[in-house]
Design a protein around this motif. Structure first.
Motif, short mmCIF file in Angstrom:
data_model
loop_
_atom_site.label_atom_id
_atom_site.label_comp_id
_atom_site.label_asym_id
_atom_site.label_seq_id
_atom_site.Cartn_x
_atom_site.Cartn_y
_atom_site.Cartn_z
N LYS A 33 0.84 -1.20 0.00
CA LYS A 33 0.00 0.00 0.00
C LYS A 33 0.87 1.25 0.00
CE LYS A 33 -4.03 -1.99 0.53
NZ LYS A 33 -4.94 -2.16 -0.51
N ALA A 34 0.39 2.28 -0.67
CA ALA A 34 1.06 3.58 -0.66
C ALA A 34 0.65 4.27 0.63
CB ALA A 34 0.64 4.40 -1.87
N ILE A 35 1.64 4.52 1.49
CA ILE A 35 1.35 5.11 2.79
C ILE A 35 2.13 6.40 3.01
CG2 ILE A 35 0.87 2.84 3.81
CD1 ILE A 35 3.64 3.49 5.43
N GLN A 87 9.15 -2.77 5.44
CA GLN A 87 10.12 -2.07 4.59
C GLN A 87 9.34 -1.07 3.74
OE1 GLN A 87 12.82 -4.56 2.32
NE2 GLN A 87 14.36 -3.01 2.61
N LEU A 88 9.96 0.07 3.45
CA LEU A 88 9.31 1.11 2.65
C LEU A 88 10.15 1.42 1.43
CD1 LEU A 88 6.83 3.14 2.77
CD2 LEU A 88 8.50 4.82 3.53
N SER A 89 9.51 1.40 0.27
CA SER A 89 10.13 1.89 -0.96
C SER A 89 9.81 3.39 -0.98
CB SER A 89 9.55 1.18 -2.18
OG SER A 89 10.05 1.75 -3.35
N LEU A 90 10.79 4.21 -0.65
CA LEU A 90 10.59 5.63 -0.41
C LEU A 90 10.38 6.41 -1.70
CD1 LEU A 90 10.62 7.75 1.89
CD2 LEU A 90 13.06 8.02 1.45
N ASP A 91 9.28 7.17 -1.75
CA ASP A 91 8.99 8.08 -2.86
C ASP A 91 9.31 9.51 -2.50
OD1 ASP A 91 7.97 5.95 -4.40
OD2 ASP A 91 5.91 6.34 -3.78
N ASN A 92 8.86 9.92 -1.33
CA ASN A 92 8.98 11.31 -0.89
C ASN A 92 9.35 11.39 0.58
OD1 ASN A 92 7.93 12.47 -3.40
ND2 ASN A 92 5.97 11.66 -2.72
N LEU A 93 10.12 12.40 0.91
CA LEU A 93 10.50 12.70 2.29
C LEU A 93 10.31 14.18 2.47
CD1 LEU A 93 11.87 11.70 4.94
CD2 LEU A 93 14.03 12.29 3.86
N LEU A 94 9.43 14.55 3.41
CA LEU A 94 9.08 15.94 3.61
C LEU A 94 9.22 16.31 5.09
CD1 LEU A 94 5.77 15.54 1.62
CD2 LEU A 94 7.84 16.61 0.74
N PRO A 95 9.61 17.55 5.38
CA PRO A 95 9.68 17.95 6.78
C PRO A 95 8.32 17.78 7.44
CG PRO A 95 10.67 19.61 5.37
CD PRO A 95 9.99 18.62 4.46
N PHE A 96 8.32 17.32 8.68
CA PHE A 96 7.07 17.12 9.41
C PHE A 96 6.56 18.44 9.93
CE2 PHE A 96 4.73 16.40 13.35
CZ PHE A 96 3.77 15.52 12.93
N ARG A 97 5.34 18.66 9.63
CA ARG A 97 4.62 19.82 10.18
C ARG A 97 3.29 19.26 10.65
NH1 ARG A 97 7.02 22.25 5.53
NH2 ARG A 97 8.60 23.71 6.21
N GLY A 98 3.19 19.06 11.97
CA GLY A 98 2.02 18.44 12.60
C GLY A 98 0.75 18.85 12.04
N GLU A 114 20.07 13.66 2.64
CA GLU A 114 20.90 14.48 3.51
C GLU A 114 20.15 14.62 4.81
OE1 GLU A 114 22.26 18.22 1.93
OE2 GLU A 114 22.64 17.30 -0.01
N LEU A 115 20.83 14.31 5.89
CA LEU A 115 20.21 14.40 7.20
C LEU A 115 20.98 15.41 8.04
CD1 LEU A 115 18.01 13.19 9.06
CD2 LEU A 115 19.71 11.49 9.76
N GLU A 116 20.34 16.54 8.32
CA GLU A 116 21.00 17.57 9.10
C GLU A 116 21.04 17.20 10.58
OE1 GLU A 116 19.41 21.45 8.34
OE2 GLU A 116 19.58 21.19 6.19
N SER A 117 19.98 16.57 11.08
CA SER A 117 19.91 16.21 12.49
C SER A 117 18.99 15.01 12.67
CB SER A 117 19.37 17.39 13.32
OG SER A 117 19.10 16.98 14.64
N ILE A 118 19.38 14.06 13.52
CA ILE A 118 18.52 12.92 13.78
C ILE A 118 17.32 13.33 14.63
CG2 ILE A 118 20.31 11.18 13.50
CD1 ILE A 118 20.44 10.99 16.57
N GLN A 119 17.30 14.56 15.09
CA GLN A 119 16.17 15.06 15.86
C GLN A 119 15.05 15.60 14.98
OE1 GLN A 119 17.52 17.84 18.85
NE2 GLN A 119 19.10 16.45 19.57
N ASP A 120 15.30 15.70 13.68
CA ASP A 120 14.28 16.21 12.76
C ASP A 120 13.24 15.15 12.44
OD1 ASP A 120 15.63 18.63 12.64
OD2 ASP A 120 16.66 18.14 10.76
N ALA A 121 11.97 15.54 12.50
CA ALA A 121 10.87 14.63 12.15
C ALA A 121 10.49 14.88 10.68
CB ALA A 121 9.68 14.88 13.05
N PHE A 122 10.05 13.80 10.02
CA PHE A 122 9.68 13.88 8.61
C PHE A 122 8.38 13.13 8.34
CE2 PHE A 122 14.31 14.03 8.80
CZ PHE A 122 14.58 15.16 8.06
N TRP A 123 7.79 13.44 7.21
CA TRP A 123 6.74 12.60 6.63
C TRP A 123 7.43 11.72 5.59
CZ3 TRP A 123 2.08 11.94 8.43
CH2 TRP A 123 1.45 12.96 9.12
N PHE A 124 7.18 10.42 5.67
CA PHE A 124 7.72 9.47 4.72
C PHE A 124 6.57 8.97 3.87
CE2 PHE A 124 10.32 9.47 8.48
CZ PHE A 124 11.60 9.48 7.99
#
Length: 179
Positions: free
Chosen positions: A87-89, A168-179, A139-149
């Motif tokens: 499923k696309a999640i 396992q996830l076949s990654l399409d997009n990675l976006l900064p998390f904004r609650g 590129e990961l600036e900080s392991i403290q950053d949350a993202f949408w996968f």
């Protein structure tokens, strides 16, 4: 701002609405969730930082009662929710780097539900960890950053020194998390 630019290089043209947004507990079978939400009373007596205050110690103990045994099993469960297979999640989380390339881009990592998971005890159960391999790397600036996968979820157990994942996830997009 640089985080958005760093990840836009591999973002596909899929809309966020093409992905089913999940909460982490959706990936855990209901019986595992119930076991973890209702720990045996004797666990509440374990002193923080003691030799018994770890998943390893709990897994190695031999319990007589069914509630304790079930709790013990849920801590290391690789049981999954088959509904989400292929499923696309879209799921929020944090990156636990496993491998980087020569350009210092993270090419293999775990996605975990909270900061510090796998680095501090106890790690989440395997059905609360998602494994990703991404050839281009991120590129990961900080392991403290949350993202949408965003991507396609599959069911595959992957073991690593930092933890075990049941998905396992076949990654399409990675976006900064904004609650």
């Amino acid at each position: 701002m640089t985080t958005i630019l760093a990840f836009s290089s591999f973002a596909k043209n899929a809309s966020t609405s093409d992905y089913q947004e999940l909460e982490w507990i959706a990936l855990m079978p209901p019986d595992d969730l119930q076991a973890l939400l209702n720990p045996p009373e004797h666990l509440l007596d374990i002193q923080d930082g003691s030799a018994l205050d770890s998943v390893d110690a709990l897994v190695k103990q031999e319990f007589e009662d069914e509630k304790s045994k079930r709790f013990q099993q849920a801590l290391v469960s690789t049981e999954v929710v088959e509904t989400y297979k292929d499923k696309a999640i879209r799921i929020p989380g944090f990156v636990v780097p496993l491998e980087s390339n020569e350009a210092q881009r993270v090419i293999e990592f775990f996605i975990v539900p909270y900061f510090g998971a796998c680095l501090h005890m106890p790690p989440p159960p395997p059905n609360q960890i998602i494994h990703v391999k991404h050839e281009e790397g991120i590129e990961l600036e900080s392991i403290q950053d949350a993202f949408w996968f965003e991507g396609t979820l599959s069911i595959e157990t992957v073991e690593n020194d930092l933890g075990t994942s049941a998905y396992q996830l076949s990654l399409d997009n990675l976006l900064p998390f904004r609650g």
